[in-house]
Design a protein around this motif. Structure first.
Motif, PDB file in Angstrom:
ATOM      1  N   THR A 184      18.374  12.917   1.011  1.00 41.95           N
ATOM      2  CA  THR A 184      18.300  11.490   0.662  1.00 41.95           C
ATOM      3  C   THR A 184      17.747  11.328  -0.749  1.00 41.95           C
ATOM      4  O   THR A 184      18.210  10.484  -1.526  1.00 41.95           O
ATOM      5  CB  THR A 184      17.410  10.738   1.669  1.00 41.95           C
ATOM      6  N   THR A 185      16.758  12.147  -1.089  1.00 41.83           N
ATOM      7  CA  THR A 185      16.196  12.128  -2.445  1.00 41.83           C
ATOM      8  C   THR A 185      17.278  12.469  -3.472  1.00 41.83           C
ATOM      9  O   THR A 185      17.389  11.831  -4.533  1.00 41.83           O
ATOM     10  CB  THR A 185      15.042  13.137  -2.560  1.00 41.83           C
ATOM     11  N   ALA A 186      18.103  13.481  -3.153  1.00 38.31           N
ATOM     12  CA  ALA A 186      19.199  13.865  -4.047  1.00 38.31           C
ATOM     13  C   ALA A 186      20.201  12.723  -4.186  1.00 38.31           C
ATOM     14  O   ALA A 186      20.691  12.432  -5.288  1.00 38.31           O
ATOM     15  CB  ALA A 186      19.896  15.119  -3.524  1.00 38.31           C
ATOM     16  N   ASP A 187      20.527  12.068  -3.081  1.00 32.95           N
ATOM     17  CA  ASP A 187      21.480  10.945  -3.123  1.00 32.95           C
ATOM     18  C   ASP A 187      20.964   9.790  -3.972  1.00 32.95           C
ATOM     19  O   ASP A 187      21.735   9.094  -4.637  1.00 32.95           O
ATOM     20  CB  ASP A 187      21.789  10.457  -1.702  1.00 32.95           C
ATOM     21  N   LEU A 188      19.656   9.582  -3.955  1.00 42.64           N
ATOM     22  CA  LEU A 188      19.067   8.543  -4.805  1.00 42.64           C
ATOM     23  C   LEU A 188      19.212   8.901  -6.281  1.00 42.64           C
ATOM     24  O   LEU A 188      19.545   8.047  -7.112  1.00 42.64           O
ATOM     25  CB  LEU A 188      17.587   8.356  -4.453  1.00 42.64           C
ATOM     26  N   LEU A 189      18.983  10.164  -6.609  1.00 37.37           N
ATOM     27  CA  LEU A 189      19.141  10.602  -8.000  1.00 37.37           C
ATOM     28  C   LEU A 189      20.594  10.511  -8.448  1.00 37.37           C
ATOM     29  O   LEU A 189      20.887  10.182  -9.602  1.00 37.37           O
ATOM     30  CB  LEU A 189      18.651  12.052  -8.149  1.00 37.37           C
ATOM     31  N   LEU A 190      21.510  10.802  -7.528  1.00 37.40           N
ATOM     32  CA  LEU A 190      22.936  10.753  -7.861  1.00 37.40           C
ATOM     33  C   LEU A 190      23.453   9.325  -7.991  1.00 37.40           C
ATOM     34  O   LEU A 190      24.582   9.107  -8.439  1.00 37.40           O
ATOM     35  CB  LEU A 190      23.743  11.486  -6.781  1.00 37.40           C
ATOM     36  N   GLY A 191      22.661   8.348  -7.583  1.00 39.90           N
ATOM     37  CA  GLY A 191      23.102   6.956  -7.655  1.00 39.90           C
ATOM     38  C   GLY A 191      23.947   6.556  -6.465  1.00 39.90           C
ATOM     39  O   GLY A 191      24.504   5.451  -6.437  1.00 39.90           O
ATOM     40  N   LEU A 192      24.061   7.439  -5.454  1.00 43.70           N
ATOM     41  CA  LEU A 192      24.821   7.097  -4.252  1.00 43.70           C
ATOM     42  C   LEU A 192      24.070   6.087  -3.399  1.00 43.70           C
ATOM     43  O   LEU A 192      24.672   5.274  -2.689  1.00 43.70           O
ATOM     44  CB  LEU A 192      25.110   8.364  -3.435  1.00 43.70           C
ATOM     45  N   LEU A 193      22.756   6.165  -3.443  1.00 46.03           N
ATOM     46  CA  LEU A 193      21.898   5.231  -2.725  1.00 46.03           C
ATOM     47  C   LEU A 193      20.955   4.570  -3.722  1.00 46.03           C
ATOM     48  O   LEU A 193      20.705   5.118  -4.804  1.00 46.03           O
ATOM     49  CB  LEU A 193      21.082   5.959  -1.648  1.00 46.03           C
ATOM     50  N   ALA A 194      20.439   3.427  -3.349  1.00 41.49           N
ATOM     51  CA  ALA A 194      19.468   2.718  -4.204  1.00 41.49           C
ATOM     52  C   ALA A 194      18.162   2.566  -3.430  1.00 41.49           C
ATOM     53  O   ALA A 194      18.183   2.315  -2.219  1.00 41.49           O
ATOM     54  CB  ALA A 194      20.006   1.349  -4.598  1.00 41.49           C
ATOM     55  N   PRO A 195      17.018   2.737  -4.094  1.00 37.61           N
ATOM     56  CA  PRO A 195      15.734   2.604  -3.390  1.00 37.61           C
ATOM     57  C   PRO A 195      15.588   1.214  -2.775  1.00 37.61           C
ATOM     58  O   PRO A 195      15.999   0.210  -3.369  1.00 37.61           O
ATOM     59  CB  PRO A 195      14.697   2.828  -4.493  1.00 37.61           C
TER      60      PRO A 195
END
Length: 582
Positions: free
Chosen positions: A390-401
């Motif tokens: 999930t942390t990686a997906d946030l960095l990739l811009g796939l998810l937003a905090p």
């Protein structure tokens, strides 16, 4: 049906109007050719009947002509009409196929656009098989449905023209045919509703079958390894049988109206013949034309029933597509054009970041704070479910905090601000069933041959690529079956390096590799650290030994962080336990 027509109208008004116009023109010329039977039969001295009435109008233009002149004129007119009908039929067929093709293409584009712009969380909730089904199978059923609707509209116009001719010749007989035909349509209306229900069942059964096929093909190696072929064959047979049974029930239901219409057609024509001869004293030519009209008209009534059933059975495919598009559009990823590109030259920082999935009850990440200095190698470790991916997906811009911010050089990261400066290597490498060259250029279409070769050499992939039968133009097979796990990862690493990323994320990228392959990847990573930041997500100590810093995630929270050496020297740390377990 209204929604499909509305959608077709909004998609291509001109194309739809031309399709309808040409189809109606074909029906009109066909009907005129029927009317021409009257003067042709009169030419053969067959009794026309009501010469002084309405039918006499057809013979007036030929009055005063000799027999030969009439024959030539009538035959020429008939041939011209038939040629015109043939030309219009050909033009109509080509245009309708082109129009339906464009409509199908636009629908597939709409589906693809919705998929490509859907936010990652919404998209990942869909199975790949269902999305492929939308673009291929379901969209084709919608095209078939529109084709049936156009055919129905055309046949209605054709029937109206032929009915007008029949009314002109014999109102009582025509009224009788209309009443019987309308009665059948009302009688079989419940079948149309059942057809829609069968259509829904067919969509569901088809999706179920494709999922099972996909699962079994992907898992064929393990199925054989466990000796479970018979069990899976039985599952496949049951699901296939379910779809077969639905199809059979639907076609048995459709057979009843066809049988009734066929019987009624024979009886109606016979009754019309008897009524016209014994009661109306209809002329021979008029009778022949009436019988010919009804022999053509009655199958049109039958075709309406079939077309309505087919339309109803295909409408669920349209509903499924529209529902899926709307669902995908509910949450879309932020437009890349509106997301300012950020320059990563100093650090990336998680500033009290929290994240909760849609409809989730608990936070997956809670108050996460850490920093990735530019040019550093950081290890992110923790047990499964700790929140690493999930942390990686946030960095990739796939998810937003859902809480806090991700700061790049102090600027909050929005949308896809890092998309052009980031590289990602997953645990399961994406290798297309294509050549080495295409596997690289598909993601970097503007790259030169020199850049490609440089990336292959830097990733240590060139030594084995060079030895492949066709070199860069060697096909790698489905999922890169011709390569080992380490070789596949090095191809993916080369693809990443071609983008000259400032941040590379390795998400369990070496967990399935042998020691030698993992060493190759680690060596490449070490060579990048001067101008690239690396985040290694791993659960093996051997993978992260070259890291500068380590962050430990437990239950979505940071339990430990600091230099790798410091954490290893403490006896009660998670990393120390990792070492003891290995």
């Amino acid at each position: 049906m209204k929604q499909i027509l509305k959608n077709a109208w909004q998609t291509d008004k001109k194309g739809l109007l031309w399709a309808l116009f040409l189809n109606i023109a074909v029906a009109l010329t066909g009907s005129i050719s029927i009317v021409m039977l009257i003067p042709m039969l009169d030419l053969l001295e067959v009794s026309v009947g009501d010469n002084g009435g309405t039918l006499g109008i057809l013979l007036q233009p030929f009055a005063g002509m000799t027999y030969l002149q009439r024959a030539i004129v009538i035959i020429v007119i008939y041939v011209v009409i038939m040629l015109l009908s043939a030309v219009l039929t050909a033009v109509s067929s080509v245009h309708q196929n082109t129009y339906l093709g464009r409509y199908h293409l636009n629908m597939r584009r709409s589906i693809y656009r919705a998929i490509s712009k859907a936010d990652w969380e919404t998209l990942s909730a869909k199975t790949g098989t269902d999305l492929i089904q939308l673009i291929t199978n379901q969209s084709m059923h919608v095209r078939t449905c529109l084709q049936q609707i156009l055919g129905l509209i055309t046949s209605v116009f054709s029937a109206l023209i032929q009915l007008a001719i029949a009314v002109w010749m014999s109102p009582p007989v025509t009224l009788m045919a209309l009443l019987v035909g309308a009665g059948f349509l009302v009688l079989f209306r419940p079948i149309q509703k059942k057809s829609k229900e069968f259509g829904k069942q067919t969509v569901q059964a088809r999706q179920k079958l494709h999922k099972e096929i996909n699962n079994q093909i992907l898992g064929i190696k393990e199925i054989r390894a466990y000796g479970a072929e018979e069990h899976h064959a039985q599952l496949f047979q049951e699901i296939s049988q379910e779809q077969y049974d639905i199809s059979q029930r639907m076609h048995r239901m459709w057979a009843k109206p066809r049988l009734c219409y066929s019987i009624a057609s024979a009886l109606l024509i016979a009754l019309a013949f008897v009524y016209s001869v014994l009661i109306l004293d209809t002329g021979t030519a008029q009778l022949v034309v009436l019988v010919y009209i009804f022999s053509r008209l009655w199958p049109v009534f039958s075709s309406w029933q079939n077309q309505l059933q087919n339309i109803q059975s295909n409408i669920p495919a349209y509903d499924t597509i529209q529902e899926s598009i709307q669902e995908l559009k509910k949450r879309t990823k932020e437009n890349a054009a509106s997301s300012p590109k950020v320059e990563f030259t100093q650090s990336i920082a998680f500033d009290h970041v929290g994240f909760t999935y849609q409809n989730g009850n608990e936070e997956v990440l809670k108050d996460i704070c850490f920093e990735l200095p530019y040019g550093s190698v950081t290890a992110l470790v923790g047990p499964s479910g700790a929140g690493k991916s999930t942390t990686a997906d946030l960095l990739l811009g796939l998810l937003a905090p859902t809480k806090g911010n991700i700061l790049v050089d102090g600027v909050p990261l929005t949308g896809e601000g890092l998309s052009e400066t980031i590289g990602y290597i997953p645990q399961e490498p994406l290798i297309l069933n294509a050549t080495v060259r295409e596997n690289l250029l598909r993601f970097h279409p503007q790259a030169s041959e020199e850049e490609m070769l440089e990336a292959l050499k830097r990733s240590l992939a060139w030594p084995f690529v060079e030895k492949l039968p066709e070199g860069l133009d060697t096909y790698l097979g489905d999922k890169g079956v011709r390569l080992s796990g380490g070789e596949r990862q090095r191809i993916v690493l080369a693809r990443v390096l071609m983008g000259k990323p400032k941040l590379i994320i390795l998400d369990e990228a070496t967990s399935a590799l042998d020691y030698e392959s993992e060493s190759f990847v680690r060596e490449t990573i070490r060579s990048l650290r001067d101008n690239t930041t690396v985040l290694i997500i791993a659960h093996r100590m051997a993978t992260i030994r070259g890291a500068d810093r380590a962050i430990v995630l437990l239950d979505g929270q940071i339990a430990e962080q600091g230099s790798l050496q410091e954490l290893l020297e403490k006896e009660d740390t998670y990393l120390a336990k990792m070492v003891s377990m290995e």
